[in-house]
Design an enzyme around this catalytic site. Sequence first.
Site, PDB file in Angstrom:
ATOM      1  N   CYS A 266       0.825  -1.226   0.000  1.00  0.00           N
ATOM      2  CA  CYS A 266       0.000   0.000   0.000  1.00  0.00           C
ATOM      3  C   CYS A 266       0.852   1.266   0.000  1.00  0.00           C
ATOM      4  O   CYS A 266       0.314   2.368  -0.156  1.00  0.00           O
ATOM      5  CB  CYS A 266      -0.899   0.067   1.234  1.00  0.00           C
TER       6      CYS A 266
ATOM      7  N   HIS B 218      -6.573   2.250   4.888  1.00  0.00           N
ATOM      8  CA  HIS B 218      -7.046   1.306   3.862  1.00  0.00           C
ATOM      9  C   HIS B 218      -7.715   0.128   4.557  1.00  0.00           C
ATOM     10  O   HIS B 218      -7.117  -0.511   5.409  1.00  0.00           O
ATOM     11  CB  HIS B 218      -5.867   0.817   3.024  1.00  0.00           C
TER      12      HIS B 218
ATOM     13  N   HIS C  21     -10.548  -3.428   4.116  1.00  0.00           N
ATOM     14  CA  HIS C  21     -11.265  -4.384   3.272  1.00  0.00           C
ATOM     15  C   HIS C  21     -12.734  -4.470   3.707  1.00  0.00           C
ATOM     16  O   HIS C  21     -13.365  -5.520   3.569  1.00  0.00           O
ATOM     17  CB  HIS C  21     -10.603  -5.761   3.347  1.00  0.00           C
TER      18      HIS C  21
ATOM     19  N   GLU D 236     -28.061  12.570   6.749  1.00  0.00           N
ATOM     20  CA  GLU D 236     -27.399  13.482   7.683  1.00  0.00           C
ATOM     21  C   GLU D 236     -25.904  13.206   7.826  1.00  0.00           C
ATOM     22  O   GLU D 236     -25.085  14.117   7.934  1.00  0.00           O
ATOM     23  CB  GLU D 236     -28.067  13.376   9.066  1.00  0.00           C
TER      24      GLU D 236
ATOM     25  N   HIS E 296     -12.223  -5.096  -3.676  1.00  0.00           N
ATOM     26  CA  HIS E 296     -11.041  -4.979  -2.836  1.00  0.00           C
ATOM     27  C   HIS E 296     -11.321  -4.208  -1.543  1.00  0.00           C
ATOM     28  O   HIS E 296     -11.254  -4.781  -0.468  1.00  0.00           O
ATOM     29  CB  HIS E 296      -9.938  -4.321  -3.673  1.00  0.00           C
TER      30      HIS E 296
END
EC number: 4.2.1.109
Lengths: 238, 238, 238, 238
Positions: free
Chosen positions: B87, B105, B107, B128, B184
């Site tokens: 990443c 990040h 999943h 809202e 992903h």
Amino acid sequence: MTDTESLVVSSDPKHPANLIVELCKLFYDNNWVTGTGGGISIREGDTVWLAPSGVQKERMQPTDMFVMDLKSRDYLRRSPTFKPSACTPLFLSAYTLRDAGACIHTHSQAAVMCTLLYDKVFKISNIEQIKAIPQVVESGYLSFFDTLEIPIIENTAHEEDLTDTLQAAIKEYPTCTAVLVRRHGIYVWGETVWKAKVYNEAIDYLLELAVKMIQMGIDPEGGIGSEKQGKFFRGLQG
Amino acid sequence: MTDTESLVVSSDPKHPANLIVELCKLFYDNNWVTGTGGGISIREGDTVWLAPSGVQKERMQPTDMFVMDLKSRDYLRRSPTFKPSACTPLFLSAYTLRDAGACIHTHSQAAVMCTLLYDKVFKISNIEQIKAIPQVVESGYLSFFDTLEIPIIENTAHEEDLTDTLQAAIKEYPTCTAVLVRRHGIYVWGETVWKAKVYNEAIDYLLELAVKMIQMGIDPEGGIGSEKQGKFFRGLQG
Amino acid sequence: MTDTESLVVSSDPKHPANLIVELCKLFYDNNWVTGTGGGISIREGDTVWLAPSGVQKERMQPTDMFVMDLKSRDYLRRSPTFKPSACTPLFLSAYTLRDAGACIHTHSQAAVMCTLLYDKVFKISNIEQIKAIPQVVESGYLSFFDTLEIPIIENTAHEEDLTDTLQAAIKEYPTCTAVLVRRHGIYVWGETVWKAKVYNEAIDYLLELAVKMIQMGIDPEGGIGSEKQGKFFRGLQG
Amino acid sequence: MTDTESLVVSSDPKHPANLIVELCKLFYDNNWVTGTGGGISIREGDTVWLAPSGVQKERMQPTDMFVMDLKSRDYLRRSPTFKPSACTPLFLSAYTLRDAGACIHTHSQAAVMCTLLYDKVFKISNIEQIKAIPQVVESGYLSFFDTLEIPIIENTAHEEDLTDTLQAAIKEYPTCTAVLVRRHGIYVWGETVWKAKVYNEAIDYLLELAVKMIQMGIDPEGGIGSEKQGKFFRGLQG
């Protein structure tokens, strides 16, 4: 402390007897082993630790554990309170056929639901999370473009009677690191306890996702682009 | 303690290495980073902390972290145990293109499901909770009458290969603070680690709600009053 | 400690500032106030404690709180860090119109879903849990044979602009102890903080159950026996 | 400490008053007893411990408990704060008719949903988890090939008025270890508090699974192979 007690009593949190206790609490919180369901075993060399039968998994103590010698199948230490788990021959199968270091058995509802939605094999393709699953026959992990396959065997009246079909499935699917049991749950193993735990988590994530996909009309093994055929797919709005 | 260890060892709970550990435990409990999935990075000035690859997110230690210099891209400190996360270039994109202070990040299954239900862009209007999402190009937040848009990019075999399309999406959607990756998960960033965490929570709430709305035949981007066309709407009973 | 600090700093866990902190952590774990959403206020006599705007509810500290005099509407103590919550006039409405001792506001997804499934009023009948909801205009609680009604008002761009319609709903439904806000969430109040918390729990349970009933084709306000018309009802098997 | 206080105050975590407190926290976290719903009782010999009425189950203290003599039905100790639970005669029924050691009552949503999907009896067949449920009239547990049956009785305005129909159901179904109450919840008992807790967990797992099966078009009592008739079954792909 007698010699056999030293097999299960340790101040080291990474001792197999302590890890089994810790992980069973975690699995209980995941709703995988409630009602005394499920089980776990760890192997180090030829020594095998086994959670006993009928124990509340979140309240187990290290001293509740059985310890077995893998070669002789003799118990090195017996639980003073509980009976041996009927899962024992299944755990041993993962050790002898796959040289596993640990085996986890859960009654995960996502696993049970997938055995009611799939016939002979659970399959899911092209989901990032499958990259956490090993290729097994060679080193490394599945790629995003691969399909994960997990064989499904039929349940039996007595858990130990699953041994033959589980072993047959392990041999028929040399790359699998798990076997689903219809209307029952799943067995997952790995080279070490942590790998088994990670595989189990990743597989359960995929089983849960597969149920959601099927509910939304998306084919889990349909592959990239097949989601556009889903009945809820919002092609016009995008 | 060597000089490089001081980059990751601190008694201050707000130190980036400690915050990464704390937040990953929280994300694990949310089912967002199980099975070693997902990741997180924090930036302070030109120093970047990065969770490593393949680590169990709930068991990570501060000393597992990588530390990088943003300008030179040199590692100031390497994890003694783990490999760098794939990443990394994606996190760096959020820093260089958006001056972000942190990038998360996950999943998340709600994120994955939305990438299977939407085509090019996730959209939701008039809820809202979107008021917690920033406008980005100007100060302030979305209003209740706005539509939240999050671009969806296609997944690649190797996570680092997402960099180009992620950067293109960031440039094409100058107001977005997140990018979804099909099959992903999601990347979310913010000016600080707390803002990134709040945006991620608010966005995941909206992704989860969108899935529920679609299941009940309600169009998430249909806007105020469109719920009356929902197949389960109880107009006669009200 | 200055005089105003004593309004929020106490070693008593039952002090309003401490209770707000404790309950917001609980509500966060319920997914009701993630992403800084929602809020809470407690009143004792003419003194009102208010959680601030834009705060992470699970990380709030007693010293983040505002304290207001109900009669003069003057702040007795301001948060040094945060702005006042836009929910403030709504919480005050519950105090002035209903003499409430606490008011809770959540972004519960069950609440939002019910505002997308019901028109002007949420209704549910003949579920045991409604016995936890008070009759309000007289002492005592709803009976199993009663129908719970919660009015639904339309959302506005700014939370404070809900005040007029919330007050109108409170007056139009003199027995209600809660108001739903479409595409937004719910306000629940009670005579004390614990009563407000219990009402909120019982109402959210019923909102969640209503969504499940509607998904299974069962009419939440259909009453005893109407479940037999549900499309999944298993009359033949019983 | 007076004589009666010694009935509820103990440093032993296995004392009934302490176990009730511990288990109610667990049940609260399971969403089974929120909003003061549900209850629990433990019996040792002729002494019965009873959680009081209207208490927040996760905040209960041992000193909130009632203690009753089973033979005389006299209170040996009264809660100084709360009223007796309306569940009391129902708990006593399990003690007198079945010689139970504990009885648990929850408002589990899975239980309520099953009472809205089934007519007179909840049935589920051929799921591994039923092996945790006892046969009751003889020693041992259900087998995988058995069908679990739990009678469903109609709810009444006042909980104590359930006593006659609950007792009738217990007599009509001599093998049952639980009774469902329509639109209300479930009562589960066992020889000891731990057995009651395990049965309750296993039954709730099965109730939850049954709802999921029905949603996916699978008949919970259809038995082995009937899953192939499910509308989502993926026979062609396997």
